[in-house]
Design a protein around this motif. Structure first.
Motif, PDB file in Angstrom:
ATOM      1  N   ARG A   3    -118.034 -13.865  31.043  1.00 48.13           N
ATOM      2  CA  ARG A   3    -119.186 -12.966  31.000  1.00 48.13           C
ATOM      3  C   ARG A   3    -120.133 -13.466  29.923  1.00 48.13           C
ATOM      4  N   LEU A   4    -121.415 -13.549  30.254  1.00 48.45           N
ATOM      5  CA  LEU A   4    -122.414 -14.055  29.326  1.00 48.45           C
ATOM      6  C   LEU A   4    -123.059 -12.932  28.525  1.00 48.45           C
ATOM      7  N   THR A   5    -123.787 -13.316  27.492  1.00 47.02           N
ATOM      8  CA  THR A   5    -124.462 -12.339  26.628  1.00 47.02           C
ATOM      9  C   THR A   5    -125.763 -11.840  27.234  1.00 47.02           C
ATOM     10  N   GLU A   6    -126.227 -12.476  28.320  1.00 47.79           N
ATOM     11  CA  GLU A   6    -127.494 -12.105  28.949  1.00 47.79           C
ATOM     12  C   GLU A   6    -127.275 -11.658  30.386  1.00 47.79           C
ATOM     13  N   THR A   7    -128.219 -10.899  30.888  1.00 43.40           N
ATOM     14  CA  THR A   7    -128.198 -10.486  32.295  1.00 43.40           C
ATOM     15  C   THR A   7    -128.792 -11.599  33.165  1.00 43.40           C
ATOM     16  N   TYR A   8    -128.604 -11.445  34.482  1.00 42.37           N
ATOM     17  CA  TYR A   8    -129.220 -12.387  35.410  1.00 42.37           C
ATOM     18  C   TYR A   8    -130.739 -12.380  35.269  1.00 42.37           C
ATOM     19  N   ALA A   9    -131.305 -11.190  35.090  1.00 50.06           N
ATOM     20  CA  ALA A   9    -132.761 -11.065  34.953  1.00 50.06           C
ATOM     21  C   ALA A   9    -133.257 -11.786  33.707  1.00 50.06           C
ATOM     22  N   ALA A  10    -132.519 -11.653  32.609  1.00 53.75           N
ATOM     23  CA  ALA A  10    -132.922 -12.294  31.362  1.00 53.75           C
ATOM     24  C   ALA A  10    -132.864 -13.814  31.479  1.00 53.75           C
ATOM     25  N   ILE A  11    -131.833 -14.320  32.134  1.00 54.47           N
ATOM     26  CA  ILE A  11    -131.713 -15.767  32.321  1.00 54.47           C
ATOM     27  C   ILE A  11    -132.806 -16.277  33.247  1.00 54.47           C
ATOM     28  N   GLN A  12    -133.104 -15.518  34.282  1.00 63.35           N
ATOM     29  CA  GLN A  12    -134.187 -15.896  35.197  1.00 63.35           C
ATOM     30  C   GLN A  12    -135.519 -15.954  34.451  1.00 63.35           C
ATOM     31  N   SER A  13    -135.761 -14.962  33.597  1.00 57.83           N
ATOM     32  CA  SER A  13    -137.014 -14.901  32.852  1.00 57.83           C
ATOM     33  C   SER A  13    -137.123 -16.020  31.817  1.00 57.83           C
ATOM     34  N   ARG A  14    -136.036 -16.285  31.113  1.00 63.05           N
ATOM     35  CA  ARG A  14    -136.066 -17.262  30.015  1.00 63.05           C
ATOM     36  C   ARG A  14    -135.937 -18.697  30.491  1.00 63.05           C
ATOM     37  N   LEU A  15    -135.073 -18.955  31.491  1.00 62.02           N
ATOM     38  CA  LEU A  15    -134.771 -20.317  31.887  1.00 62.02           C
ATOM     39  C   LEU A  15    -135.158 -20.639  33.328  1.00 62.02           C
ATOM     40  N   ASN A  16    -135.536 -19.610  34.092  1.00 59.59           N
ATOM     41  CA  ASN A  16    -135.874 -19.778  35.500  1.00 59.59           C
ATOM     42  C   ASN A  16    -134.704 -20.376  36.285  1.00 59.59           C
ATOM     43  N   VAL A  17    -133.508 -19.872  36.000  1.00 51.10           N
ATOM     44  CA  VAL A  17    -132.297 -20.304  36.694  1.00 51.10           C
ATOM     45  C   VAL A  17    -131.739 -19.131  37.484  1.00 51.10           C
ATOM     46  N   THR A  18    -131.437 -19.364  38.742  1.00 52.58           N
ATOM     47  CA  THR A  18    -130.872 -18.323  39.604  1.00 52.58           C
ATOM     48  C   THR A  18    -129.401 -18.622  39.892  1.00 52.58           C
ATOM     49  N   PRO A  19    -128.586 -17.587  40.080  1.00 56.06           N
ATOM     50  CA  PRO A  19    -127.156 -17.801  40.318  1.00 56.06           C
ATOM     51  C   PRO A  19    -126.841 -18.129  41.769  1.00 56.06           C
ATOM     52  N   LEU A  20    -125.648 -18.643  41.972  1.00 57.67           N
ATOM     53  CA  LEU A  20    -125.071 -18.798  43.304  1.00 57.67           C
ATOM     54  C   LEU A  20    -124.260 -17.548  43.620  1.00 57.67           C
ATOM     55  N   THR A  21    -124.169 -17.204  44.881  1.00 62.20           N
ATOM     56  CA  THR A  21    -123.407 -16.025  45.303  1.00 62.20           C
ATOM     57  C   THR A  21    -122.013 -16.444  45.737  1.00 62.20           C
ATOM     58  N   LEU A  22    -121.010 -15.708  45.277  1.00 61.97           N
ATOM     59  CA  LEU A  22    -119.633 -15.954  45.675  1.00 61.97           C
ATOM     60  C   LEU A  22    -119.410 -15.460  47.098  1.00 61.97           C
ATOM     61  N   ALA A  23    -118.863 -16.313  47.955  1.00 62.42           N
ATOM     62  CA  ALA A  23    -118.547 -15.923  49.326  1.00 62.42           C
ATOM     63  C   ALA A  23    -117.426 -14.893  49.325  1.00 62.42           C
ATOM     64  N   GLN A  24    -117.429 -14.028  50.330  1.00 69.67           N
ATOM     65  CA  GLN A  24    -116.456 -12.945  50.395  1.00 69.67           C
ATOM     66  C   GLN A  24    -115.262 -13.270  51.289  1.00 69.67           C
ATOM     67  N   ALA A  25    -115.214 -14.484  51.837  1.00 70.24           N
ATOM     68  CA  ALA A  25    -114.107 -14.862  52.711  1.00 70.24           C
ATOM     69  C   ALA A  25    -113.804 -16.339  52.532  1.00 70.24           C
ATOM     70  N   ALA A  26    -112.599 -16.723  52.924  1.00 68.47           N
ATOM     71  CA  ALA A  26    -112.182 -18.118  52.827  1.00 68.47           C
ATOM     72  C   ALA A  26    -112.953 -18.967  53.830  1.00 68.47           C
ATOM     73  N   PRO A  27    -113.161 -20.250  53.530  1.00 64.16           N
ATOM     74  CA  PRO A  27    -113.892 -21.112  54.462  1.00 64.16           C
ATOM     75  C   PRO A  27    -113.034 -21.521  55.652  1.00 64.16           C
ATOM     76  N   ALA A  28    -113.676 -21.764  56.776  1.00 65.50           N
ATOM     77  CA  ALA A  28    -112.985 -22.221  57.978  1.00 65.50           C
ATOM     78  C   ALA A  28    -112.810 -23.733  57.930  1.00 65.50           C
ATOM     79  N   ASN A  29    -111.791 -24.235  58.606  1.00 68.36           N
ATOM     80  CA  ASN A  29    -111.604 -25.671  58.730  1.00 68.36           C
ATOM     81  C   ASN A  29    -112.832 -26.279  59.403  1.00 68.36           C
ATOM     82  N   GLY A  30    -113.271 -27.395  58.877  1.00 66.14           N
ATOM     83  CA  GLY A  30    -114.435 -28.070  59.425  1.00 66.14           C
ATOM     84  C   GLY A  30    -115.752 -27.625  58.824  1.00 66.14           C
ATOM     85  N   ALA A  31    -115.732 -26.592  57.991  1.00 66.23           N
ATOM     86  CA  ALA A  31    -116.970 -26.094  57.386  1.00 66.23           C
ATOM     87  C   ALA A  31    -117.563 -27.137  56.444  1.00 66.23           C
TER      88      ALA A  31
END
Length: 289
Positions: free
Chosen positions: A132-160
């Motif tokens: 866990r970081l000391t800043e929120t996503y909004a604060a990081i976006q504002s200060r560094l213009n970096v956006t996060p990746l989203t964690l997938a909610q299911a396992a990947p299929a073979n061949g993906a």
């Protein structure tokens, strides 16, 4: 483990990787020239990628995260600053002051963020550390213009289609999911439902530990890169072996693997915190005393 070990050994490995024909799909990305903004295909740039002192990582969010939530960094359990967790060891809610370098999509450094808490770290069943970081996503976006990746909610299929995006080396490996291995043994550690990569293309090296495995169709994180069989040995450190549902052991020299991350959702509360006692939680739990 795909942990950075010695500069000399890893430099040799990197040189071999760059020269070997089997590495044809591994690419290095240089800062892009200025020009009109063009949306990159998933897994082809360094959006949300982080570099650690000895590993790679990523700035991640849950599907339901809010911009006002404290931001999260995902890497491997064996990249934990306190050393590799022992088999069966689970670390939760521990203070941290670790810093991370976030990258721009072009791979240049965007700036530094800092953790204040290790929410979860283990090398049992999976191989993850969640900070866990000391800043929120909004604060990081504002200060560094970096956006996060989203964690997938299911396992990947073979061949993906998938990409292993390393912030440490600023390199992207592209291949596909070959299969899900029921059990992977390495030293005294046991990983479950490991993601095996279809080669060639994802012959990862030391320093790529903790790199997100990014779906090239959705852009979501479907796993975290962590290990590979380097020498053809059986079930030893840096030489994991595969165990099938019947207990048969297979050694595949040169194979590379990642670990599941969707299990985090099974332990997630309505306020997007981890509760290892939640019904259905699939993450390993600390031993009771």
């Amino acid at each position: 483990m795909r942990l950075f070990r010695t500069l000399a050994a890893t430099t040799v490995a990197l040189s071999a990787a760059l020269l070997g024909s089997s590495q044809a799909l591994a690419v290095e990305v240089s800062p892009q020239a200025s020009g009109p903004a063009v949306a990159a295909a998933p897994g082809t740039d360094f959006t949300g990628i982080a570099a650690l002192s000895n590993c790679s990582g990523s700035l991640v969010r849950y599907a339901g995260s809010l911009s006002t939530d404290p931001a999260l960094i995902l890497t491997n359990g064996h990249c934990y600053e306190g050393g590799m967790p022992s088999p069966g060891q689970v670390i939760v809610n521990r203070s941290s002051t670790r810093s991370f370098t976030l990258l721009r999509p072009s791979s240049s450094n965007a700036g530094t963020v800092r953790a204040n808490r290790v929410l979860y770290s283990t090398m049992t069943k999976t191989d993850i550390t969640l900070y866990r970081l000391t800043e929120t996503y909004a604060a990081i976006q504002s200060r560094l213009n970096v956006t996060p990746l989203t964690l997938a909610q299911a396992a990947p299929a073979n061949g993906a289609g998938m990409a292993v995006v390393s912030g440490y080396w600023k390199r992207i490996y592209t291949c596909s999911v070959q299969s899900t291995i029921p059990e992977l043994r390495e030293g005294g550690w046991v990983f479950k439902s490991s993601i095996k990569y279809q080669q060639p293309g994802c012959e990862t090296i030391g320093g790529t530990s903790g790199s997100p495995i990014v779906s090239t169709s959705t852009g979501q994180v479907i796993g975290v890169n962590n290990t590979g069989n380097e020498d053809g040995q059986r079930c030893t450190l840096n030489n994991p072996c595969e165990v099938d549902a019947n207990g048969n052991i297979t050694v595949d020299q040169g194979a590379a693997y990642g670990q599941q991350t969707w299990w985090l959702y099974t332990c997630l509360t309505s306020t997007r915190t981890l509760d290892l006692n939640k019904s259905g939680c699939q993450l390993a739990k600390p031993a009771t005393r």
